[in-house]
Design a protein around this motif. Structure first.
Motif, PDB file in Angstrom:
ATOM      1  N   ALA A 154       0.747  -1.199  -0.103  1.00  0.00           N
ATOM      2  CA  ALA A 154       0.010   0.076   0.179  1.00  0.00           C
ATOM      3  C   ALA A 154       0.704   1.369  -0.052  1.00  0.00           C
ATOM      4  O   ALA A 154       0.614   2.260  -0.752  1.00  0.00           O
ATOM      5  N   LEU A 155       1.865   1.211   0.795  1.00  0.00           N
ATOM      6  CA  LEU A 155       2.931   2.331   0.767  1.00  0.00           C
ATOM      7  C   LEU A 155       3.697   2.488  -0.555  1.00  0.00           C
ATOM      8  O   LEU A 155       3.730   3.754  -1.015  1.00  0.00           O
ATOM      9  N   ASP A 156       4.018   1.289  -1.166  1.00  0.00           N
ATOM     10  CA  ASP A 156       4.499   1.552  -2.517  1.00  0.00           C
ATOM     11  C   ASP A 156       3.547   2.134  -3.513  1.00  0.00           C
ATOM     12  O   ASP A 156       3.947   2.926  -4.501  1.00  0.00           O
ATOM     13  N   ALA A 157       2.165   1.461  -3.304  1.00  0.00           N
ATOM     14  CA  ALA A 157       1.450   2.029  -4.557  1.00  0.00           C
ATOM     15  C   ALA A 157       0.925   3.665  -4.369  1.00  0.00           C
ATOM     16  O   ALA A 157       0.614   4.459  -5.273  1.00  0.00           O
ATOM     17  N   ALA A 158       1.473   4.004  -3.329  1.00  0.00           N
ATOM     18  CA  ALA A 158       1.088   5.604  -2.940  1.00  0.00           C
ATOM     19  C   ALA A 158       2.135   6.323  -3.330  1.00  0.00           C
ATOM     20  O   ALA A 158       1.798   7.667  -3.659  1.00  0.00           O
ATOM     21  N   GLN A 159       3.251   5.892  -3.876  1.00  0.00           N
ATOM     22  CA  GLN A 159       4.342   6.783  -4.203  1.00  0.00           C
ATOM     23  C   GLN A 159       4.505   6.684  -5.703  1.00  0.00           C
ATOM     24  O   GLN A 159       3.952   5.782  -6.358  1.00  0.00           O
ATOM     25  N   SER A 160       5.090   7.933  -6.133  1.00  0.00           N
ATOM     26  CA  SER A 160       5.274   7.720  -7.752  1.00  0.00           C
ATOM     27  C   SER A 160       6.707   8.184  -7.955  1.00  0.00           C
ATOM     28  O   SER A 160       7.501   8.859  -6.970  1.00  0.00           O
ATOM     29  N   GLY A 161       7.112   8.321  -9.266  1.00  0.00           N
ATOM     30  CA  GLY A 161       8.300   8.927  -9.847  1.00  0.00           C
ATOM     31  C   GLY A 161       9.376   7.575  -9.862  1.00  0.00           C
ATOM     32  O   GLY A 161       9.289   6.454  -9.498  1.00  0.00           O
ATOM     33  N   PRO A 162      10.526   7.887 -10.730  1.00  0.00           N
ATOM     34  CA  PRO A 162      11.386   6.744 -10.840  1.00  0.00           C
ATOM     35  C   PRO A 162      12.194   6.269  -9.446  1.00  0.00           C
ATOM     36  O   PRO A 162      12.473   5.391  -9.599  1.00  0.00           O
ATOM     37  N   ALA A 163      12.466   7.086  -8.573  1.00  0.00           N
ATOM     38  CA  ALA A 163      13.270   6.770  -7.234  1.00  0.00           C
ATOM     39  C   ALA A 163      12.238   5.928  -6.549  1.00  0.00           C
ATOM     40  O   ALA A 163      12.357   4.848  -6.010  1.00  0.00           O
ATOM     41  N   ALA A 164      10.615   6.272  -6.334  1.00  0.00           N
ATOM     42  CA  ALA A 164       9.848   5.400  -5.846  1.00  0.00           C
ATOM     43  C   ALA A 164       9.796   3.946  -6.524  1.00  0.00           C
ATOM     44  O   ALA A 164       9.447   3.102  -5.753  1.00  0.00           O
ATOM     45  N   ALA A 165       9.746   3.971  -7.876  1.00  0.00           N
ATOM     46  CA  ALA A 165       9.727   2.738  -8.571  1.00  0.00           C
ATOM     47  C   ALA A 165      10.795   1.938  -8.399  1.00  0.00           C
ATOM     48  O   ALA A 165      10.807   0.609  -8.091  1.00  0.00           O
ATOM     49  N   GLU A 166      12.014   2.433  -8.081  1.00  0.00           N
ATOM     50  CA  GLU A 166      13.139   1.310  -7.698  1.00  0.00           C
ATOM     51  C   GLU A 166      12.974   0.982  -6.163  1.00  0.00           C
ATOM     52  O   GLU A 166      13.306  -0.169  -5.856  1.00  0.00           O
ATOM     53  N   ARG A 167      12.554   1.964  -5.329  1.00  0.00           N
ATOM     54  CA  ARG A 167      12.232   1.457  -3.977  1.00  0.00           C
ATOM     55  C   ARG A 167      11.169   0.501  -3.816  1.00  0.00           C
ATOM     56  O   ARG A 167      11.257  -0.432  -3.101  1.00  0.00           O
ATOM     57  N   ARG A 168      10.173   0.659  -4.799  1.00  0.00           N
ATOM     58  CA  ARG A 168       9.155  -0.329  -4.945  1.00  0.00           C
ATOM     59  C   ARG A 168       9.428  -1.806  -5.157  1.00  0.00           C
ATOM     60  O   ARG A 168       9.302  -2.717  -4.513  1.00  0.00           O
ATOM     61  N   ILE A 169      10.223  -1.829  -6.185  1.00  0.00           N
ATOM     62  CA  ILE A 169      11.124  -3.108  -6.407  1.00  0.00           C
ATOM     63  C   ILE A 169      11.850  -3.793  -5.317  1.00  0.00           C
ATOM     64  O   ILE A 169      11.707  -5.016  -4.968  1.00  0.00           O
ATOM     65  N   LEU A 170      12.783  -2.856  -4.993  1.00  0.00           N
ATOM     66  CA  LEU A 170      13.685  -3.296  -3.782  1.00  0.00           C
ATOM     67  C   LEU A 170      12.852  -3.907  -2.661  1.00  0.00           C
ATOM     68  O   LEU A 170      12.966  -4.744  -1.983  1.00  0.00           O
TER      69      LEU A 170
END
Length: 103
Positions: free
Chosen positions: A61-77
């Motif tokens: 849920a936290l990952d889904a609320a974030q956006s942008g390239p850095a958020a995508a990398e954090r989401r994967i990790l």
């Protein structure tokens, strides 16, 4: 002599950061949710303690609320690293459970 770092006494704790109350997994260092009221954060921490699988849902849920390239990398990790770590903790807990007969 063991080099293991000491384990925190409480897995999920509430920390205040920039006016918000965050539920933090102290073992892995992840902030899992952010709340305006401390009581809501404490309730969320108790729920995570009662059901560790809920931490995976909180991270997603936290990952889904974030956006942008850095958020995508954090989401994967986080999706792969944190979810894997939580599942490994659960499996190790089952291995240590007293209901398991000795081998």
């Amino acid at each position: 002599m063991s080099r293991r770092r000491p384990q925190p006494s409480v897995r999920y704790a509430v920390a205040e950061y920039e006016g918000a109350h965050q539920v933090v997994d102290q073992l892995h260092g992840y902030a899992l949710s952010s709340h305006t009221a401390r009581e809501a954060a404490e309730t969320a921490a108790r729920e995570l303690t009662a059901d560790p699988g809920a931490a995976v849902v909180a991270v997603e849920a936290l990952d889904a609320a974030q956006s942008g390239p850095a958020a995508a990398e954090r989401r994967i990790l986080r999706r792969f690293g944190y979810a894997w770590s939580l599942r490994q903790d659960a499996m190790l807990g089952l291995l240590r459970s007293p209901s398991r007969p000795p081998t």
